[in-house]
Design an enzyme around this catalytic site. Structure first.
Site, mmCIF file in Angstrom:
data_model
loop_
_atom_site.group_PDB
_atom_site.id
_atom_site.type_symbol
_atom_site.label_atom_id
_atom_site.label_comp_id
_atom_site.label_asym_id
_atom_site.label_seq_id
_atom_site.Cartn_x
_atom_site.Cartn_y
_atom_site.Cartn_z
ATOM 1 N N ARG A 1 0.615 -1.015 -0.116
ATOM 2 C CA ARG A 1 -0.150 0.004 -0.243
ATOM 3 C C ARG A 1 1.221 1.214 -0.684
ATOM 4 O O ARG A 1 0.123 2.472 0.161
ATOM 5 C CB ARG A 1 -0.886 0.078 0.947
ATOM 6 C CG ARG A 1 -1.600 -1.259 1.502
ATOM 7 C CD ARG A 1 -3.540 -0.819 1.941
ATOM 8 N NE ARG A 1 -2.417 -0.810 3.528
ATOM 9 C CZ ARG A 1 -3.649 -0.484 4.410
ATOM 10 N NH1 ARG A 1 -4.825 0.501 4.281
ATOM 11 N NH2 ARG A 1 -2.765 -0.298 5.409
ATOM 12 N N ASP A 2 2.331 1.261 0.215
ATOM 13 C CA ASP A 2 2.701 2.397 -0.032
ATOM 14 C C ASP A 2 3.749 1.870 -0.825
ATOM 15 O O ASP A 2 5.061 2.851 -0.428
ATOM 16 C CB ASP A 2 3.566 2.754 1.186
ATOM 17 C CG ASP A 2 3.459 3.965 1.271
ATOM 18 O OD1 ASP A 2 3.413 4.699 0.962
ATOM 19 O OD2 ASP A 2 4.699 4.420 1.804
ATOM 20 N N ILE A 3 4.426 1.544 -2.047
ATOM 21 C CA ILE A 3 5.623 1.081 -3.330
ATOM 22 C C ILE A 3 5.158 2.709 -4.015
ATOM 23 O O ILE A 3 4.624 3.186 -4.243
ATOM 24 C CB ILE A 3 4.738 0.254 -4.004
ATOM 25 C CG1 ILE A 3 5.517 -1.373 -3.244
ATOM 26 C CG2 ILE A 3 6.195 0.536 -5.068
ATOM 27 C CD1 ILE A 3 4.833 -2.613 -3.872
ATOM 28 N N ASN B 1 11.279 4.159 -0.754
ATOM 29 C CA ASN B 1 10.714 2.805 -0.184
ATOM 30 C C ASN B 1 11.377 1.603 -0.799
ATOM 31 O O ASN B 1 10.935 0.579 -1.008
ATOM 32 C CB ASN B 1 9.282 2.365 0.095
ATOM 33 C CG ASN B 1 8.525 3.350 0.785
ATOM 34 O OD1 ASN B 1 9.214 3.643 1.783
ATOM 35 N ND2 ASN B 1 7.411 2.859 1.313
#
Length: 163
Positions: free
Chosen positions: A15-17, A21
């Site tokens: 949910r946060d690529i 990251n």
């Protein structure tokens, strides 16, 4: 894939690529970091309505709509990162968060071939499939996208610039 103690697949959605990251090791292997908002799709608890988790510019349309997520949301985010790597510019950099979300929801992705004629068509097709608004039309899994990229690199004898 991640599994529980019994060996059952957890179906984790990061949910946060985003570029911040993704870490590349000294050996050149990419590693995905920061699982702070990752969630197993088998979890019963839901994120509170109205709370958006993740970076708007890399968020899949279904995530922006607060719909139930699966790994295809991460495929979208990975597609945004690939698009930006190939284009050498940001995809969703807008004057406001509202405009960014509007473009994400609409799938407003400029065709790469207009600006970057030296990008192989087969690579463009792989990225385009990752950035399809209808998640049923996206790669069904990260493994399927990886396999397509691997086949392309073997077929074209692609070598990274640092080798």
């Amino acid at each position: 894939p991640a599994t529980d103690y019994a060996g059952t697949e957890l179906a984790v959605v990061h949910r946060d690529i985003s570029p911040g990251n993704i870490f590349v090791t000294y050996e050149g292997a990419p590693k995905l970091l920061d699982f702070g908002i990752a969630k197993a799709t088998t979890q019963v608890a839901e994120t509170r309505t109205g709370n958006i988790k993740g970076k708007l510019s890399y968020m899949a349309p279904e995530q922006a709509r607060s719909q139930k997520l699966d790994g295809r949301a991460d495929i979208w985010s990975t597609g945004v990162v690939f698009w930006e790597c190939v284009a050498k510019r940001r995809l969703f950099r807008d004057s406001s968060d509202i405009e960014t979300i509007r473009r994400v929801l609409a799938g407003d992705v400029p065709p790469l071939d207009e600006h970057d004629a030296d990008i192989p068509l087969e690579l463009l097709d792989i990225i385009d499939k990752a950035l399809t608004v209808d998640r049923d039309e996206r790669w069904e899994s990260a493994a399927a996208m990886r396999d397509a990229l691997t086949a392309w690199t073997r077929k074209t004898n692609f070598q990274s610039a640092n080798k």
